[in-house]
Design a protein around this motif. Structure first.
Motif, PDB file in Angstrom:
ATOM      1  N   SER A  92      -2.433   6.714  -0.652  1.00 49.66           N
ATOM      2  CA  SER A  92      -3.654   6.136  -1.229  1.00 49.66           C
ATOM      3  C   SER A  92      -4.884   6.596  -0.445  1.00 49.66           C
ATOM      4  CB  SER A  92      -3.575   4.613  -1.205  1.00 49.66           C
ATOM      5  OG  SER A  92      -4.785   4.055  -1.686  1.00 49.66           O
ATOM      6  N   ARG A 142      -7.724   5.007  -0.648  1.00 46.49           N
ATOM      7  CA  ARG A 142      -8.514   3.797  -0.365  1.00 46.49           C
ATOM      8  C   ARG A 142      -8.136   3.199   0.982  1.00 46.49           C
ATOM      9  NH1 ARG A 142     -11.137   2.053  -5.105  1.00 46.49           N
ATOM     10  NH2 ARG A 142     -10.330   3.116  -6.939  1.00 46.49           N
ATOM     11  N   ASP A 149      -7.408  -2.713  -0.361  1.00 43.15           N
ATOM     12  CA  ASP A 149      -6.813  -2.958  -1.672  1.00 43.15           C
ATOM     13  C   ASP A 149      -7.846  -3.296  -2.741  1.00 43.15           C
ATOM     14  OD1 ASP A 149      -4.151  -2.569  -0.788  1.00 43.15           O
ATOM     15  OD2 ASP A 149      -4.208  -4.544   0.120  1.00 43.15           O
ATOM     16  N   ARG A 181       0.830  -1.206   0.000  1.00 41.14           N
ATOM     17  CA  ARG A 181       0.000   0.000   0.000  1.00 41.14           C
ATOM     18  C   ARG A 181       0.862   1.252   0.000  1.00 41.14           C
ATOM     19  NH1 ARG A 181      -4.796   0.453   0.564  1.00 41.14           N
ATOM     20  NH2 ARG A 181      -4.791   2.203   1.985  1.00 41.14           N
ATOM     21  N   HIS A 182       0.389   2.240  -0.721  1.00 42.28           N
ATOM     22  CA  HIS A 182       1.074   3.530  -0.765  1.00 42.28           C
ATOM     23  C   HIS A 182       0.491   4.424   0.332  1.00 42.28           C
ATOM     24  CE1 HIS A 182       2.553   7.380  -2.184  1.00 42.28           C
ATOM     25  NE2 HIS A 182       3.388   6.719  -2.958  1.00 42.28           N
TER      26      HIS A 182
END
Length: 96
Positions: free
Chosen positions: A90, A92, A95, A86-87
């Motif tokens: 992000s 979100r 995922d 994960r960044h």
């Protein structure tokens, strides 16, 4: 664990057309089953080539190796695998 997998298919030019058709049919059935199971999460064709970029969601490296090496086209592929995480930027929460 998420992995980006790039696959380039290089079928030998002398492989019989019937054998090629059979391998491709088996590949499609297997790939679609892995997608239904949620293990092959995304599958995109690379325009202009016999290649794809895919996202796999598997337990570990060993499971990914088992899935990929079971592909009927595996003997004819050049494959590159990149683990993903994960960044921090992000938006979100997961995922999906």
């Amino acid at each position: 664990m998420l992995f980006q997998v790039e696959m380039v298919v290089k079928l030998p030019p002398d492989i019989p057309a019937e054998q090629t058709a059979d391998i491709k049919m088996k590949e499609k059935v297997y790939a679609q089953e892995l997608q239904r199971q949620g293990k092959w999460r995304h599958l995109w064709r690379v325009a202009g080539s016999y290649a794809n970029v895919s996202i796999f969601d598997v337990t570990d490296n060993a499971e990914l190796q088992d899935l990929i090496s079971s592909l009927p086209l595996f003997p004819y592929m050049d494959i590159q695998v990149k683990p993903l995480c994960r960044h921090p930027s992000s938006i979100r929460e997961n995922d999906a």
